[in-house]
Design a protein around this motif. Sequence first.
Motif, PDB file in Angstrom:
ATOM      1  N   ARG A 232       0.834  -1.201   0.000  1.00 46.88           N
ATOM      2  CA  ARG A 232       0.000   0.000   0.000  1.00 46.88           C
ATOM      3  C   ARG A 232       0.872   1.256   0.000  1.00 46.88           C
ATOM      4  NH1 ARG A 232      -5.268  -0.301   2.530  1.00 46.88           N
ATOM      5  NH2 ARG A 232      -5.183   1.978   2.625  1.00 46.88           N
ATOM      6  N   ALA A 233       1.912   1.240   0.841  1.00 42.67           N
ATOM      7  CA  ALA A 233       2.798   2.409   0.923  1.00 42.67           C
ATOM      8  C   ALA A 233       3.754   2.471  -0.264  1.00 42.67           C
ATOM      9  CB  ALA A 233       3.586   2.374   2.229  1.00 42.67           C
ATOM     10  N   ALA A 234       4.237   1.315  -0.695  1.00 42.38           N
ATOM     11  CA  ALA A 234       5.200   1.275  -1.800  1.00 42.38           C
ATOM     12  C   ALA A 234       4.587   1.807  -3.079  1.00 42.38           C
ATOM     13  CB  ALA A 234       5.697  -0.148  -2.011  1.00 42.38           C
ATOM     14  N   GLU A 235       3.323   1.481  -3.325  1.00 46.80           N
ATOM     15  CA  GLU A 235       2.673   1.927  -4.554  1.00 46.80           C
ATOM     16  C   GLU A 235       2.399   3.427  -4.540  1.00 46.80           C
ATOM     17  OE1 GLU A 235      -0.667  -0.718  -4.850  1.00 46.80           O
ATOM     18  OE2 GLU A 235       0.513  -2.279  -5.868  1.00 46.80           O
ATOM     19  N   GLN A 236       2.476   4.022  -3.361  1.00 49.45           N
ATOM     20  CA  GLN A 236       2.362   5.482  -3.268  1.00 49.45           C
ATOM     21  C   GLN A 236       3.730   6.157  -3.331  1.00 49.45           C
ATOM     22  OE1 GLN A 236      -0.715   7.176  -0.526  1.00 49.45           O
ATOM     23  NE2 GLN A 236      -0.797   5.087   0.274  1.00 49.45           N
TER      24      GLN A 236
END
Length: 417
Positions: A232-236
Amino acid sequence: MKRFIHLISCAALLFMGLSAVFPTLSNADDFEDGFAAYQQGDYELAGRLFLKAAEQDHAKAMYNLGIMFSSGSGMQRDFSKAAMWFRKAADQGSVGAQYNLAMMYANGIGVKQDYVQAAQLYLPIAEQGFAEAQNNLASMYENGLGVTQNLETALSWYRKAAEQGLPIAQYNLGIMYAHGMGIDQDFNQAVQWYRKAAEQDNVMAQNNLGSMYNNGKGVDQDYSIAAYWYRRAAEQGFAGAQLNLGRLYENGLGLAQDYAQASQWYTKAAEQGLSKAQHDLAIMYAEGLGVPQNHSHAILWYLTAAEQGYALSQYNLGLMFDNGLGVKQDYARAAQWYLKAAQQGIPEAQYNIAAMYESGQGITQDNIQAYMWFSLSAAQGIKQAANKRDMLEKRMTQSEIQKALELTAKWQPSHNQ
């Protein structure tokens, strides 16, 4: 198993939006006309009308002029003028102006940095329940900026803001619980607050929640859930989460092992300047994992991380120069990088630089330095280092041995990582 990282954030400068509240004052027409012009995109006219109203002590016109000067809408961006107008509006009780002026003092934008002024401006609006001010005031108490450091007071303000649903405050409260700052360490509470922030898309909380699942702190260890939050954080675009997701792929934890995916995520984080990701990507190139083996690429990424002070990359770069992998063999440069890593406490680097001091290869021969580095390496469990030190001792005078022992006792590692 590679170690997972934990990141803590700093607040960025955030300005509140343009005020659209219309007071019943004699100059309200200028203000209303200015606001209408702004909404229609005629910033130049809006600025003139706001200025006309502001010169008649219209607080919200002053505030909006501060916004326009800070954003450069319809006029040349000028933070000093923005601060001037925010100050005028703040003196008339504008909460938004007080907050923005506090942010400018805290960050030294448009004014000389002054944490005391920032804290004094945050306090009254924090007491009025303004969550962002509560969070920022808490940060000042946490770090002792403009106020006497007090973790309990910081915790109290973070909680007030967090309970209002402010994601950054929920994240910060999670940090306080996770590290036992101002309160007893409580991983369960940390997880609860991280989750609240993570569900609102705070990337730092998502990364840290992933790490809690990865390490089984406050929750049952579950690599698949860790991977979910890291993703979730990596894709942001959050570099720490990209690194952590890459490591799960590399090690096959919670995900099918996939070196190509690992390399892709390491690349994303490495390109953002994260030294640990640069190091891991260099290893992938050096070993041909998920990417074609390429020692030159490995050298490039090791060098990038090493120049940021990352000790393991400094050591590996020393190995590359020592063995001529991806670069012309160069013992002098190998010694330089071994020494940097040794100074940060890497035992293998301490052994290698000791051997180079003993032989005079790539560096001036020095038995005292060799003895010291062999001793330090041996103390960290490198058995061969103890044997080499004992053999070297037989060729040294008592005064040399005594000097080496004194240097060893005084040595303290640097901490650049």
